[in-house]
Design a protein around this motif. Sequence first.
Motif, PDB file in Angstrom:
ATOM      1  N   ILE A  20      36.758  39.573  32.512  1.00 13.97           N
ATOM      2  CA  ILE A  20      37.324  37.981  31.911  1.00 13.97           C
ATOM      3  C   ILE A  20      35.912  36.729  32.169  1.00 13.97           C
ATOM      4  O   ILE A  20      35.000  37.112  32.915  1.00 13.97           O
ATOM      5  CB  ILE A  20      37.790  37.898  33.741  1.00 13.97           C
ATOM      6  CG1 ILE A  20      39.780  38.545  32.707  1.00 13.97           C
ATOM      7  CG2 ILE A  20      38.932  37.113  33.047  1.00 13.97           C
ATOM      8  CD1 ILE A  20      40.843  38.756  33.463  1.00 13.97           C
ATOM      9  N   ASP A  21      35.906  36.280  31.030  1.00 15.97           N
ATOM     10  CA  ASP A  21      35.739  34.907  31.274  1.00 15.97           C
ATOM     11  C   ASP A  21      35.568  33.784  30.087  1.00 15.97           C
ATOM     12  O   ASP A  21      36.167  34.259  29.176  1.00 15.97           O
ATOM     13  CB  ASP A  21      34.086  35.787  30.677  1.00 15.97           C
ATOM     14  CG  ASP A  21      32.484  34.973  30.620  1.00 15.97           C
ATOM     15  OD1 ASP A  21      31.639  35.019  31.534  1.00 15.97           O
ATOM     16  OD2 ASP A  21      32.620  33.791  29.873  1.00 15.97           O
ATOM     17  N   PRO A  22      35.120  32.664  30.225  1.00 17.07           N
ATOM     18  CA  PRO A  22      35.509  31.904  29.919  1.00 17.07           C
ATOM     19  C   PRO A  22      35.918  31.660  27.679  1.00 17.07           C
ATOM     20  O   PRO A  22      35.754  31.169  27.768  1.00 17.07           O
ATOM     21  CB  PRO A  22      35.642  30.658  30.092  1.00 17.07           C
ATOM     22  CG  PRO A  22      34.481  30.433  31.158  1.00 17.07           C
ATOM     23  CD  PRO A  22      34.828  31.982  31.493  1.00 17.07           C
ATOM     24  N   SER A  23      34.033  32.649  28.293  1.00 17.08           N
ATOM     25  CA  SER A  23      33.567  32.328  26.643  1.00 17.08           C
ATOM     26  C   SER A  23      34.261  33.639  25.617  1.00 17.08           C
ATOM     27  O   SER A  23      33.560  34.532  25.468  1.00 17.08           O
ATOM     28  CB  SER A  23      32.626  31.554  26.620  1.00 17.08           C
ATOM     29  OG  SER A  23      31.097  32.262  25.460  1.00 17.08           O
ATOM     30  N   ALA A  75      42.721  37.232  45.433  1.00 22.37           N
ATOM     31  CA  ALA A  75      43.339  37.636  46.428  1.00 22.37           C
ATOM     32  C   ALA A  75      44.566  38.568  46.145  1.00 22.37           C
ATOM     33  O   ALA A  75      45.273  39.442  46.365  1.00 22.37           O
ATOM     34  CB  ALA A  75      43.890  36.669  47.710  1.00 22.37           C
ATOM     35  N   ARG A  76      45.193  37.630  45.480  1.00 23.69           N
ATOM     36  CA  ARG A  76      46.843  37.983  44.733  1.00 23.69           C
ATOM     37  C   ARG A  76      46.332  39.547  43.398  1.00 23.69           C
ATOM     38  O   ARG A  76      46.940  40.272  43.664  1.00 23.69           O
ATOM     39  CB  ARG A  76      47.290  36.849  43.531  1.00 23.69           C
ATOM     40  CG  ARG A  76      48.043  37.239  43.255  1.00 23.69           C
ATOM     41  CD  ARG A  76      48.507  35.775  41.798  1.00 23.69           C
ATOM     42  NE  ARG A  76      48.239  35.682  40.619  1.00 23.69           N
ATOM     43  CZ  ARG A  76      48.027  36.241  39.811  1.00 23.69           C
ATOM     44  NH1 ARG A  76      49.159  38.348  39.285  1.00 23.69           N
ATOM     45  NH2 ARG A  76      46.834  36.848  39.003  1.00 23.69           N
ATOM     46  N   VAL A  77      45.242  39.394  42.840  1.00 23.10           N
ATOM     47  CA  VAL A  77      44.704  40.133  41.878  1.00 23.10           C
ATOM     48  C   VAL A  77      44.600  41.895  42.637  1.00 23.10           C
ATOM     49  O   VAL A  77      44.520  42.746  42.106  1.00 23.10           O
ATOM     50  CB  VAL A  77      44.124  40.105  40.827  1.00 23.10           C
ATOM     51  CG1 VAL A  77      44.867  39.132  39.664  1.00 23.10           C
ATOM     52  CG2 VAL A  77      42.643  40.138  41.276  1.00 23.10           C
ATOM     53  N   LEU A 107      46.180  38.422  35.417  1.00 24.25           N
ATOM     54  CA  LEU A 107      46.241  40.199  35.768  1.00 24.25           C
ATOM     55  C   LEU A 107      47.077  39.961  36.527  1.00 24.25           C
ATOM     56  O   LEU A 107      47.265  38.736  36.844  1.00 24.25           O
ATOM     57  CB  LEU A 107      45.222  40.740  35.838  1.00 24.25           C
ATOM     58  CG  LEU A 107      43.604  41.096  35.447  1.00 24.25           C
ATOM     59  CD1 LEU A 107      42.171  41.387  36.229  1.00 24.25           C
ATOM     60  CD2 LEU A 107      43.956  41.981  34.164  1.00 24.25           C
ATOM     61  N   ALA A 108      48.064  40.962  36.387  1.00 25.84           N
ATOM     62  CA  ALA A 108      49.225  41.555  37.346  1.00 25.84           C
ATOM     63  C   ALA A 108      48.499  41.795  39.025  1.00 25.84           C
ATOM     64  O   ALA A 108      47.573  41.940  39.044  1.00 25.84           O
ATOM     65  CB  ALA A 108      50.283  42.481  37.034  1.00 25.84           C
TER      66      ALA A 108
END
Length: 273
Positions: free
Chosen positions: A86-89, A142-144, A115-116
Amino acid sequence: MTTLVDSPTNAAVSPLTAAGARAELAATFLGNGANYDRYRPGFPLETVRRVAAARGGLLGDVLDLGAGTGKLTELLVPRADAVTAIDPSADMLAQLSAKLPAVDTRVGLAEDLPLASGSVDVVTVAQAFHWFDRDAASAEIARVLRPGGVLAIVWTVPDPRCAWDRACYRLAHPPRDLGDDDGALALGGDVHTPALPGFETLRGERLRWSEHLTRSDYLQRWGTVSTLLASSEEQRAATLAGMEAILDADPDSAGRQLLKVRHITEVITYRVR
């Protein structure tokens, strides 16, 4: 490439900078993928071994967050069950996909991960955590992560044994400035291991390694850092001229077209609470 490993130590990470300045400089990377991939250094293979060691030697499913063009991703793929980058670009991720077509790439932000919950075992962040909002990103990471999952923050910084490279670094990243390589520069002390909400610190380790680079490519590398990308043409030329002067003056680089660049990569691991 030879990697020498120091003993693990504990301490704190470079401070996060103001959100506005951070966002402005981060935006310089959105369309610079090809040069970033060509000129930026990678990471020693030992980096991934240290991350895996935090989970008993197994990576499992990995999220490489702020993956850029895949400098660390390419080391993760052979050892992980699956890798998501994952990346913003989108431009950066296009470079990654060209090299690693099997990797699941997604445009996204650390503060709002696409992501879930509980979907990965490890999150790696190489040379990118200083761009994040610490608290929001920590909560999302922490959530993913699955229970007991591991976060690894990786920084590569100049080795103090390479005085001319460190001098060029200081020229590109003056005191109080925001640099995209603004990792822990207390190289004579402990590895920085900041407290992160929702995580317990495992360890911080330092890896020393080197690479050979032509003088031309070394200067091109500096042209890919955010501070120079955000500078005016005149400022950029002046900074590069200053670097040329440093290379001409230091006995370890003067007159050489092939340079030995020494690096330190810091690997800081955490476990989600």
